[in-house]
Design an enzyme around this catalytic site. Sequence first.
Site, PDB file in Angstrom:
ATOM      1  N   LYS A  18      33.888 -21.428  44.428  1.00 35.10           N
ATOM      2  CA  LYS A  18      34.783 -20.330  44.806  1.00 35.10           C
ATOM      3  C   LYS A  18      33.977 -19.100  45.240  1.00 35.10           C
ATOM      4  O   LYS A  18      34.222 -18.523  46.296  1.00 35.10           O
ATOM      5  CB  LYS A  18      35.706 -19.976  43.632  1.00 35.10           C
ATOM      6  CG  LYS A  18      36.789 -19.009  44.016  1.00 35.10           C
ATOM      7  CD  LYS A  18      37.518 -18.478  42.818  1.00 35.10           C
ATOM      8  CE  LYS A  18      36.670 -17.483  42.098  1.00 35.10           C
ATOM      9  NZ  LYS A  18      37.296 -16.774  41.010  1.00 35.10           N
ATOM     10  N   ASP A  34      41.145 -19.320  44.362  1.00 32.28           N
ATOM     11  CA  ASP A  34      41.207 -18.823  42.984  1.00 32.28           C
ATOM     12  C   ASP A  34      42.590 -19.150  42.429  1.00 32.28           C
ATOM     13  O   ASP A  34      43.381 -19.837  43.079  1.00 32.28           O
ATOM     14  CB  ASP A  34      40.907 -17.314  42.931  1.00 32.28           C
ATOM     15  CG  ASP A  34      42.049 -16.474  43.490  1.00 32.28           C
ATOM     16  OD1 ASP A  34      42.972 -17.051  44.114  1.00 32.28           O
ATOM     17  OD2 ASP A  34      42.034 -15.250  43.302  1.00 32.28           O
TER      18      ASP A  34
END
Length: 213
Positions: free
Chosen positions: A121, A139
């Site tokens: 991420k 996320d």
Amino acid sequence: MRKEERYKGVLNWFNENVPVAETELHYDDPYQLLIAVILSAQCTDKRVNMITPALFKDFPTAEVMAASTPEVIFEYIRSVSYPNNKAKHLVGMARMLISDFGGVVPSDIDELQKLPGVGRKTANVIASVVYNKPAMAVDTHVFRVANRIGLTNNSKTPLETEHELVKHIPEKMIPIAHHWLILHGRYTCIARKPKCEECGLKPWCKHFLTTKT
Ligand code: SF4
């Protein structure tokens, strides 16, 4: 509704109504953004923004951070979540930036993930925000909002969501689409009780169309 139609409607709506969407983290250069994103794991951007000015002032470059220790960094970041681990990650990240990358934050997703504290991420955020690459960081907000709207088919993992979004969103829109989905999840399509009544995505939203009509 066909998936193509849903994507088109949602992206057009964002494009017209949210022409500017950027990270809410404060930073001046790629090194600072990398620090801020590492600190923001399991923590709010607001809290991170409260502590980074002092950290950036005293550790303005990777060289200075690399010469420090986790114990020293801990004192600057003690109010974020997991300060012990994050202090170790920041110092380790700075040391590897110097030893392996000539002090320059890499743009490649795989190379970024070699840095301590940098998962997929974070690597995608850096690639997208700093280098404007078509990388989609997923996320908790992006994951939830994509599933609710029906951009993904009840995706089970962030990686599944990432692949599905990247497949359907035009490349040049991917960096801004990441921020659209995060901000939408943070302020409108919130986790506990989405604010559907004030949401402009209703005409294309699977959750709304299947539960509220
Ligand atoms: S209509 Fe409701 S569920 Fe759908 S995106 Fe908007 S806030 Fe989220």
